[in-house]
Design a protein around this motif. Structure first.
Motif, PDB file in Angstrom:
ATOM      1  N   ARG A  25      78.352 -30.055 -25.462  1.00  0.00           N
ATOM      2  CA  ARG A  25      77.704 -30.869 -24.422  1.00  0.00           C
ATOM      3  C   ARG A  25      76.781 -31.913 -25.019  1.00  0.00           C
ATOM      4  N   ARG A  26      76.256 -31.637 -26.215  1.00  0.00           N
ATOM      5  CA  ARG A  26      75.310 -32.563 -26.838  1.00  0.00           C
ATOM      6  C   ARG A  26      75.675 -32.766 -28.300  1.00  0.00           C
ATOM      7  N   THR A  27      75.378 -33.939 -28.804  1.00  0.00           N
ATOM      8  CA  THR A  27      75.680 -34.273 -30.194  1.00  0.00           C
ATOM      9  C   THR A  27      74.575 -33.780 -31.117  1.00  0.00           C
ATOM     10  N   TYR A  28      74.900 -33.821 -32.426  1.00  0.00           N
ATOM     11  CA  TYR A  28      73.882 -33.493 -33.419  1.00  0.00           C
ATOM     12  C   TYR A  28      72.666 -34.397 -33.226  1.00  0.00           C
ATOM     13  N   ALA A  29      72.929 -35.700 -33.052  1.00  0.00           N
ATOM     14  CA  ALA A  29      71.833 -36.666 -32.944  1.00  0.00           C
ATOM     15  C   ALA A  29      70.939 -36.379 -31.746  1.00  0.00           C
ATOM     16  N   ALA A  30      71.525 -36.003 -30.611  1.00  0.00           N
ATOM     17  CA  ALA A  30      70.733 -35.743 -29.407  1.00  0.00           C
ATOM     18  C   ALA A  30      69.839 -34.521 -29.594  1.00  0.00           C
ATOM     19  N   VAL A  31      70.397 -33.462 -30.139  1.00  0.00           N
ATOM     20  CA  VAL A  31      69.602 -32.246 -30.361  1.00  0.00           C
ATOM     21  C   VAL A  31      68.555 -32.509 -31.439  1.00  0.00           C
ATOM     22  N   ALA A  32      68.955 -33.228 -32.497  1.00  0.00           N
ATOM     23  CA  ALA A  32      68.019 -33.526 -33.586  1.00  0.00           C
ATOM     24  C   ALA A  32      66.840 -34.351 -33.080  1.00  0.00           C
ATOM     25  N   ALA A  33      67.093 -35.289 -32.184  1.00  0.00           N
ATOM     26  CA  ALA A  33      66.004 -36.101 -31.637  1.00  0.00           C
ATOM     27  C   ALA A  33      65.023 -35.222 -30.867  1.00  0.00           C
ATOM     28  N   ASP A  34      65.537 -34.218 -30.180  1.00  0.00           N
ATOM     29  CA  ASP A  34      64.665 -33.306 -29.424  1.00  0.00           C
ATOM     30  C   ASP A  34      63.725 -32.520 -30.334  1.00  0.00           C
ATOM     31  N   VAL A  35      64.220 -32.149 -31.525  1.00  0.00           N
ATOM     32  CA  VAL A  35      63.395 -31.332 -32.415  1.00  0.00           C
ATOM     33  C   VAL A  35      62.673 -32.168 -33.465  1.00  0.00           C
ATOM     34  N   GLY A  36      62.961 -33.480 -33.528  1.00  0.00           N
ATOM     35  CA  GLY A  36      62.225 -34.368 -34.416  1.00  0.00           C
ATOM     36  C   GLY A  36      62.760 -34.477 -35.827  1.00  0.00           C
ATOM     37  N   VAL A  37      64.071 -34.318 -35.999  1.00  0.00           N
ATOM     38  CA  VAL A  37      64.690 -34.509 -37.312  1.00  0.00           C
ATOM     39  C   VAL A  37      65.866 -35.460 -37.141  1.00  0.00           C
ATOM     40  N   THR A  38      66.498 -35.849 -38.246  1.00  0.00           N
ATOM     41  CA  THR A  38      67.667 -36.725 -38.150  1.00  0.00           C
ATOM     42  C   THR A  38      68.912 -35.891 -37.847  1.00  0.00           C
ATOM     43  N   GLY A  39      69.924 -36.566 -37.328  1.00  0.00           N
ATOM     44  CA  GLY A  39      71.179 -35.879 -37.019  1.00  0.00           C
ATOM     45  C   GLY A  39      71.828 -35.287 -38.251  1.00  0.00           C
ATOM     46  N   GLU A  40      71.757 -36.012 -39.370  1.00  0.00           N
ATOM     47  CA  GLU A  40      72.347 -35.511 -40.614  1.00  0.00           C
ATOM     48  C   GLU A  40      71.604 -34.284 -41.127  1.00  0.00           C
ATOM     49  N   THR A  41      70.304 -34.253 -40.949  1.00  0.00           N
ATOM     50  CA  THR A  41      69.527 -33.083 -41.357  1.00  0.00           C
ATOM     51  C   THR A  41      69.968 -31.859 -40.561  1.00  0.00           C
ATOM     52  N   LEU A  42      70.078 -32.023 -39.246  1.00  0.00           N
ATOM     53  CA  LEU A  42      70.516 -30.901 -38.413  1.00  0.00           C
ATOM     54  C   LEU A  42      71.936 -30.484 -38.780  1.00  0.00           C
ATOM     55  N   ARG A  43      72.810 -31.463 -39.035  1.00  0.00           N
ATOM     56  CA  ARG A  43      74.196 -31.150 -39.404  1.00  0.00           C
ATOM     57  C   ARG A  43      74.230 -30.316 -40.686  1.00  0.00           C
ATOM     58  N   SER A  44      73.396 -30.674 -41.657  1.00  0.00           N
ATOM     59  CA  SER A  44      73.377 -29.906 -42.908  1.00  0.00           C
ATOM     60  C   SER A  44      72.812 -28.502 -42.679  1.00  0.00           C
ATOM     61  N   TRP A  45      71.834 -28.372 -41.791  1.00  0.00           N
ATOM     62  CA  TRP A  45      71.307 -27.033 -41.481  1.00  0.00           C
ATOM     63  C   TRP A  45      72.371 -26.164 -40.834  1.00  0.00           C
ATOM     64  N   VAL A  46      73.148 -26.748 -39.925  1.00  0.00           N
ATOM     65  CA  VAL A  46      74.219 -25.988 -39.259  1.00  0.00           C
ATOM     66  C   VAL A  46      75.262 -25.576 -40.290  1.00  0.00           C
ATOM     67  N   ARG A  47      75.631 -26.492 -41.171  1.00  0.00           N
ATOM     68  CA  ARG A  47      76.613 -26.197 -42.213  1.00  0.00           C
ATOM     69  C   ARG A  47      76.116 -25.077 -43.118  1.00  0.00           C
ATOM     70  N   GLN A  48      74.852 -25.151 -43.518  1.00  0.00           N
ATOM     71  CA  GLN A  48      74.271 -24.106 -44.370  1.00  0.00           C
ATOM     72  C   GLN A  48      74.252 -22.759 -43.655  1.00  0.00           C
ATOM     73  N   ALA A  49      73.913 -22.773 -42.377  1.00  0.00           N
ATOM     74  CA  ALA A  49      73.882 -21.522 -41.609  1.00  0.00           C
ATOM     75  C   ALA A  49      75.276 -20.922 -41.511  1.00  0.00           C
ATOM     76  N   ASP A  50      76.279 -21.771 -41.334  1.00  0.00           N
ATOM     77  CA  ASP A  50      77.659 -21.288 -41.277  1.00  0.00           C
ATOM     78  C   ASP A  50      78.074 -20.661 -42.604  1.00  0.00           C
TER      79      ASP A  50
END
Length: 107
Positions: A25-50
């Motif tokens: 429903r939401r992109t990396y960028a949209a969620v990242a903006a909500d938490v105050g980080v960049t979309g690429e940062t959130l993407r790397s966190w998700v990848r690391q968690a996986d």
């Protein structure tokens, strides 16, 4: 060796959980903006968690998942080959029937 993250691990885990809750429903960028980080940062966190969870290894499915999918695909291929053989038989019967009736109509 990379430097440590300025964000606490709990914060990163919460951001990943927030993204996963909104997945589709939401992109990396949209969620990242909500938490105050960049979309690429959130993407790397998700990848690391996986990777830590063992869900992804090198961008590929785990061997067990591949084995299950391979077995499923082989079964599907067997069903399709059987159906194809049946369709060929049906076509042959229809072709012969058409020839038979075509001869009858000429006579």
């Amino acid at each position: 060796m990379g430097r440590g993250s300025p964000y606490p691990e709990e914060f990163r885990n919460d951001a990943v959980a927030l993204y996963r809750a909104a997945a589709g429903r939401r992109t990396y960028a949209a969620v990242a903006a909500d938490v105050g980080v960049t979309g690429e940062t959130l993407r790397s966190w998700v990848r690391q968690a996986d990777e830590q969870a063992g869900r992804v290894r090198g961008g590929e499915a785990m061997p067990e998942e591949r084995d299950e999918e391979l077995a499923r695909l082989r079964a599907e291929l067997g069903r399709l080959r059987k159906a194809e053989a049946e369709w060929q038989l049906e076509r042959e019967i229809l072709r012969r029937a058409a020839q038979y009736f075509a001869r009858k109509m000429k006579a």
